[in-house]
Design a protein around this motif. Structure first.
Motif, PDB file in Angstrom:
ATOM      1  N   GLU A 234      29.641  49.192  54.526  1.00  0.00           N
ATOM      2  CA  GLU A 234      30.142  50.469  54.302  1.00  0.00           C
ATOM      3  C   GLU A 234      29.497  51.250  53.197  1.00  0.00           C
ATOM      4  N   ILE A 235      29.271  52.617  53.326  1.00  0.00           N
ATOM      5  CA  ILE A 235      28.887  53.244  52.110  1.00  0.00           C
ATOM      6  C   ILE A 235      29.790  54.430  51.887  1.00  0.00           C
ATOM      7  N   GLY A 236      29.508  55.075  50.493  1.00  0.00           N
ATOM      8  CA  GLY A 236      30.291  56.267  49.886  1.00  0.00           C
ATOM      9  C   GLY A 236      31.572  55.805  49.344  1.00  0.00           C
ATOM     10  N   GLY A 237      32.001  54.433  49.350  1.00  0.00           N
ATOM     11  CA  GLY A 237      33.011  53.959  48.529  1.00  0.00           C
ATOM     12  C   GLY A 237      32.810  53.058  47.198  1.00  0.00           C
ATOM     13  N   TYR A 238      33.805  52.067  46.992  1.00  0.00           N
ATOM     14  CA  TYR A 238      33.490  51.357  45.833  1.00  0.00           C
ATOM     15  C   TYR A 238      33.795  50.077  46.032  1.00  0.00           C
ATOM     16  N   VAL A 239      33.410  48.956  45.396  1.00  0.00           N
ATOM     17  CA  VAL A 239      33.846  47.571  45.542  1.00  0.00           C
ATOM     18  C   VAL A 239      34.128  47.137  44.024  1.00  0.00           C
ATOM     19  N   SER A 240      35.086  46.102  44.193  1.00  0.00           N
ATOM     20  CA  SER A 240      35.710  45.778  42.643  1.00  0.00           C
ATOM     21  C   SER A 240      36.067  44.207  42.872  1.00  0.00           C
ATOM     22  N   TRP A 241      36.133  43.552  41.643  1.00  0.00           N
ATOM     23  CA  TRP A 241      36.642  42.225  41.622  1.00  0.00           C
ATOM     24  C   TRP A 241      36.806  41.819  40.133  1.00  0.00           C
ATOM     25  N   ASN A 242      37.762  40.896  40.011  1.00  0.00           N
ATOM     26  CA  ASN A 242      37.903  40.338  38.596  1.00  0.00           C
ATOM     27  C   ASN A 242      38.306  38.686  38.825  1.00  0.00           C
ATOM     28  N   THR A 243      37.264  37.937  38.303  1.00  0.00           N
ATOM     29  CA  THR A 243      37.110  36.513  38.801  1.00  0.00           C
ATOM     30  C   THR A 243      38.106  35.565  37.871  1.00  0.00           C
ATOM     31  N   PHE A 244      38.892  34.885  38.405  1.00  0.00           N
ATOM     32  CA  PHE A 244      39.615  33.873  37.721  1.00  0.00           C
ATOM     33  C   PHE A 244      39.588  32.599  38.529  1.00  0.00           C
ATOM     34  N   SER A 245      39.976  31.546  37.867  1.00  0.00           N
ATOM     35  CA  SER A 245      40.234  30.119  38.359  1.00  0.00           C
ATOM     36  C   SER A 245      41.441  30.130  39.466  1.00  0.00           C
ATOM     37  N   ASN A 246      41.192  29.674  40.491  1.00  0.00           N
ATOM     38  CA  ASN A 246      42.338  29.386  41.503  1.00  0.00           C
ATOM     39  C   ASN A 246      43.598  29.338  41.024  1.00  0.00           C
ATOM     40  N   GLY A 247      44.572  30.326  41.463  1.00  0.00           N
ATOM     41  CA  GLY A 247      46.047  30.273  40.950  1.00  0.00           C
ATOM     42  C   GLY A 247      46.396  30.800  39.559  1.00  0.00           C
ATOM     43  N   TYR A 248      45.263  31.027  38.994  1.00  0.00           N
ATOM     44  CA  TYR A 248      45.575  31.370  37.615  1.00  0.00           C
ATOM     45  C   TYR A 248      45.980  33.059  37.419  1.00  0.00           C
ATOM     46  N   PHE A 249      46.954  33.444  36.557  1.00  0.00           N
ATOM     47  CA  PHE A 249      47.398  34.785  36.424  1.00  0.00           C
ATOM     48  C   PHE A 249      47.073  34.829  34.905  1.00  0.00           C
ATOM     49  N   PRO A 250      46.168  35.616  34.241  1.00  0.00           N
ATOM     50  CA  PRO A 250      45.989  35.881  32.982  1.00  0.00           C
ATOM     51  C   PRO A 250      47.349  36.538  32.342  1.00  0.00           C
TER      52      PRO A 250
END
Length: 347
Positions: A234-250
């Motif tokens: 897809e074009i014209g949009g955005y992608v995003s991510w924030n990486t953490f260890s499995n199951g972890y909530f900061p």
């Protein structure tokens, strides 16, 4: 032996240097923003005001060690990327400037070039001409302080440089070519504003290939007609991510991450299922070398969760917050995705 193994793993995933290690010092500026002089405004007609330009030799031209990495193709790339680096200004200020860094600080510039430009901006040199302005980035304190007024002023000053650099880029470099916006952490805050000011419901939206808004919470409500792309082409949009260890909530999960919209940068969808290791094209780690098939990830509850990387001694990896490696972990997948989206836009 255990200590040696842990050290090897630590080095493997600390290649981004200042992005994580220095920020953990948590230096906090306590004076008001209005106290003291401001750094000199950059002049974007001068090469030294750019960390990367396709016409000069810089760290964005580098390629990691791998037989599968396409070459630096900036000379004939069909698209441009405007890349905004993250917070590298984390240390105790060593000059008269506090809230915002000087773009003439050679020591800091070297850190920027050897961390963010080398490990993140290089992702794009296979398909794009790379433009990365130096800007008076806000000190890491803006994310820690309770002085929200000073924090906003420092971030506004930083954005004023990014905006000025982008206007110069449009006037002198772009020549009506397709554009990618890419950023990380503080850079993503500025990239969001840049998209709002120049692309969202604006004619320039037609030139937007994709925006890689990494390392900060992002969602569709921030824009009027720029939306999350949930397909790899897809074009014209955005992608995003924030990486953490499995199951972890900061601790700061409720500060925006809980509302994040994201994709998994291994498969470029937002499916809540762990990917097969075979789909991971490569992490860039120790000695700027590509290591494939070592990461499995999934998009879940506003976060990108990863299992422990498949490396020797993985049992000793205790990292929970992988912010410093948001790009490095998926370097080859991002690079191939950039090529796909540029190709799809051109066609």
């Amino acid at each position: 032996m255990i200590r040696i193994i842990f050290t090897q793993i630590f080095v493997l995933f600390m290649v981004v240097g200042s992005l994580e290690a220095n920020s953990q010092n948590k230096i906090l500026i306590i004076n008001d923003f209005n106290v003291g002089p401001l750094p000199k405004v950059p002049n974007y007609s001068e090469n030294q005001s750019w960390a990367a330009l396709p016409t000069i030799s810089d760290m964005a031209d580098l390629l990691p060690k791998s037989k599968n990495v396409m070459g630096d193709n900036q000379a004939k790339a069909p698209a441009d990327v405007f890349y905004i680096y993250p917070t590298i200004y984390t240390q105790l200020p060593e000059n008269e400037y506090t809230w915002n860094a000087s773009t003439e600080d050679q020591k800091l510039n070297a850190k920027i070039d050897n961390s963010a430009i080398k490990n993140q901006a290089t992702v794009f040199n296979g398909s794009c001409k790379v433009y990365a302005p130096r800007y008076r980035q806000a000190h890491y304190s803006v994310f820690l302080t309770k002085d929200s007024v000073s924090a906003k002023k420092a971030l506004d000053l930083a954005y004023s440089d990014v905006k000025m650099a982008f206007e110069y880029y449009l006037s002198h470099f772009n020549q009506n070519r397709p554009i990618l916006i890419a950023a990380h952490s503080q850079g993503t805050l500025h990239a969001i504003r840049l998209l709002q000011d120049f692309f969202d419901e604006k004619p320039l939206k037609e030139k937007l290939v994709t925006a890689y808004l990494v390392g900060m919470p992002v969602n569709d409500s921030m824009f009027k007609n720029i939306k999350l792309s949930t397909k790899p082409e897809e074009i014209g949009g955005y992608v995003s991510w924030n990486t953490f260890s499995n199951g972890y909530f900061p601790d700061y999960y409720k500060n925006g991450l809980h509302k994040s919209q994201l994709v998994n940068p291994i498969i470029w969808t937002n499916e809540d299922i762990f990917t097969d290791y075979s789909l991971h094209k490569g992490t860039v780690g120790l000695k700027f070398k590509v290591s494939p098939q070592i990461v499995s990830s999934k998009a879940s509850e506003g976060l990108l969760w990863i299992k422990k990387p498949k490396v020797f001694g993985k049992a000793f990896i205790k990292t929970k917050i992988w912010h410093f490696a948001d790009y490095n972990l998926f370097w080859m997948n991002v690079r191939e995705n950039v090529a796909l989206r540029v190709k799809n836009y051109i066609e």
